[in-house]
Design a protein around this motif. Sequence first.
Motif, PDB file in Angstrom:
ATOM      1  N   LEU A  62       0.889  -1.314  -0.031  1.00 33.61           N
ATOM      2  CA  LEU A  62       0.062  -0.112   0.094  1.00 33.61           C
ATOM      3  C   LEU A  62       0.897   1.369  -0.070  1.00 33.61           C
ATOM      4  N   ALA A  63       1.970   1.145   0.891  1.00 33.31           N
ATOM      5  CA  ALA A  63       2.689   2.361   0.713  1.00 33.31           C
ATOM      6  C   ALA A  63       3.456   2.757  -0.629  1.00 33.31           C
ATOM      7  N   ALA A  64       3.798   1.690  -1.223  1.00 31.97           N
ATOM      8  CA  ALA A  64       4.551   1.661  -2.687  1.00 31.97           C
ATOM      9  C   ALA A  64       3.563   2.469  -3.563  1.00 31.97           C
ATOM     10  N   LEU A  65       2.253   1.663  -3.366  1.00 33.69           N
ATOM     11  CA  LEU A  65       1.234   2.426  -4.234  1.00 33.69           C
ATOM     12  C   LEU A  65       0.681   3.514  -4.070  1.00 33.69           C
ATOM     13  N   GLU A  66       0.969   4.180  -2.949  1.00 32.11           N
ATOM     14  CA  GLU A  66       0.847   5.635  -2.570  1.00 32.11           C
ATOM     15  C   GLU A  66       1.916   6.534  -3.027  1.00 32.11           C
ATOM     16  N   LYS A  67       2.930   5.843  -3.009  1.00 30.09           N
ATOM     17  CA  LYS A  67       4.167   6.553  -3.448  1.00 30.09           C
ATOM     18  C   LYS A  67       4.086   6.789  -5.004  1.00 30.09           C
ATOM     19  N   LYS A  68       3.857   5.710  -5.916  1.00 31.70           N
ATOM     20  CA  LYS A  68       3.682   5.735  -7.018  1.00 31.70           C
ATOM     21  C   LYS A  68       2.602   6.740  -7.632  1.00 31.70           C
ATOM     22  N   ILE A  69       1.230   6.630  -7.016  1.00 32.31           N
ATOM     23  CA  ILE A  69       0.411   7.462  -7.419  1.00 32.31           C
ATOM     24  C   ILE A  69       0.610   8.979  -7.089  1.00 32.31           C
ATOM     25  N   GLY A  70       1.404   9.058  -6.210  1.00 34.18           N
ATOM     26  CA  GLY A  70       1.746  10.708  -5.632  1.00 34.18           C
ATOM     27  C   GLY A  70       2.621  11.124  -6.678  1.00 34.18           C
ATOM     28  N   HIS A  97       1.461  14.892  -6.144  1.00 32.39           N
ATOM     29  CA  HIS A  97       1.211  14.913  -4.891  1.00 32.39           C
ATOM     30  C   HIS A  97       1.934  13.869  -4.261  1.00 32.39           C
ATOM     31  N   PRO A  98       3.256  14.177  -3.731  1.00 29.38           N
ATOM     32  CA  PRO A  98       3.695  13.216  -2.935  1.00 29.38           C
ATOM     33  C   PRO A  98       3.297  12.639  -1.661  1.00 29.38           C
ATOM     34  N   VAL A  99       3.277  11.427  -1.308  1.00 27.55           N
ATOM     35  CA  VAL A  99       2.770  11.005   0.084  1.00 27.55           C
ATOM     36  C   VAL A  99       3.727  10.494   0.884  1.00 27.55           C
ATOM     37  N   ASP A 100       3.699  10.887   2.114  1.00 26.16           N
ATOM     38  CA  ASP A 100       4.914  10.694   3.086  1.00 26.16           C
ATOM     39  C   ASP A 100       4.369   9.471   3.727  1.00 26.16           C
ATOM     40  N   ALA A 101       4.858   8.202   3.571  1.00 21.94           N
ATOM     41  CA  ALA A 101       4.423   6.948   4.215  1.00 21.94           C
ATOM     42  C   ALA A 101       4.456   6.846   5.577  1.00 21.94           C
ATOM     43  N   ASN A 102       5.410   7.673   6.150  1.00 22.68           N
ATOM     44  CA  ASN A 102       5.681   7.680   7.642  1.00 22.68           C
ATOM     45  C   ASN A 102       4.286   8.185   8.472  1.00 22.68           C
ATOM     46  N   LYS A 103       3.758   9.281   7.506  1.00 24.51           N
ATOM     47  CA  LYS A 103       2.366  10.024   8.175  1.00 24.51           C
ATOM     48  C   LYS A 103       1.340   9.153   7.917  1.00 24.51           C
ATOM     49  N   MET A 104       1.490   8.187   6.936  1.00 27.48           N
ATOM     50  CA  MET A 104       0.163   7.314   6.668  1.00 27.48           C
ATOM     51  C   MET A 104       0.305   6.111   7.335  1.00 27.48           C
ATOM     52  N   ARG A 105       1.320   5.892   8.115  1.00 30.17           N
ATOM     53  CA  ARG A 105       1.514   4.266   8.237  1.00 30.17           C
ATOM     54  C   ARG A 105       0.118   3.991   9.450  1.00 30.17           C
ATOM     55  N   GLY A 106      -0.277   4.752  10.085  1.00 31.36           N
ATOM     56  CA  GLY A 106      -1.296   4.298  10.992  1.00 31.36           C
ATOM     57  C   GLY A 106      -2.758   4.052  10.381  1.00 31.36           C
ATOM     58  N   THR A 107      -2.842   5.154   9.387  1.00 33.22           N
ATOM     59  CA  THR A 107      -4.022   4.897   8.386  1.00 33.22           C
ATOM     60  C   THR A 107      -4.131   3.709   7.539  1.00 33.22           C
ATOM     61  N   ASN A 108      -2.613   3.388   7.242  1.00 37.72           N
ATOM     62  CA  ASN A 108      -2.566   2.352   6.042  1.00 37.72           C
ATOM     63  C   ASN A 108      -2.666   0.809   6.749  1.00 37.72           C
ATOM     64  N   GLU A 109      -2.183   0.992   8.279  1.00 42.73           N
ATOM     65  CA  GLU A 109      -2.350  -0.271   9.217  1.00 42.73           C
ATOM     66  C   GLU A 109      -3.882  -0.711   9.105  1.00 42.73           C
ATOM     67  N   LYS A 110      -4.682   0.291   9.424  1.00 42.46           N
ATOM     68  CA  LYS A 110      -5.998   0.305   9.769  1.00 42.46           C
ATOM     69  C   LYS A 110      -6.733  -0.366   8.496  1.00 42.46           C
ATOM     70  N   ILE A 111      -6.284   0.076   7.182  1.00 35.32           N
ATOM     71  CA  ILE A 111      -6.697  -0.211   5.898  1.00 35.32           C
ATOM     72  C   ILE A 111      -6.563  -1.483   5.593  1.00 35.32           C
TER      73      ILE A 111
END
Length: 62
Positions: free
Chosen positions: A13-21, A26-40
């Motif tokens: 999911l983090a890799a997908l977010e980076k690629k889309i970003g 609109h780059p995505v910081d994987a560290n900021k999204m870690r909690g949300t990604n874990e829930k997803i």
Amino acid sequence: MQNNNDDYGDKGLAALEKKIGRSTGHPVDANKMRGTNEKITDKLRGMFEKATGKKVPAKFSN
């Protein structure tokens, strides 16, 4: 930077977010999204297990 405790679902999911970003500018910081990604990924794992009645392999879930 990704944590060594991230499972394949979290890393994917983090890799997908980076690629889309990158592609949208609109780059995505994987560290900021870690909690949300874990829930997803936890929710997706739960849906899979409910639908199939099978457990997800350990390397795909923590």
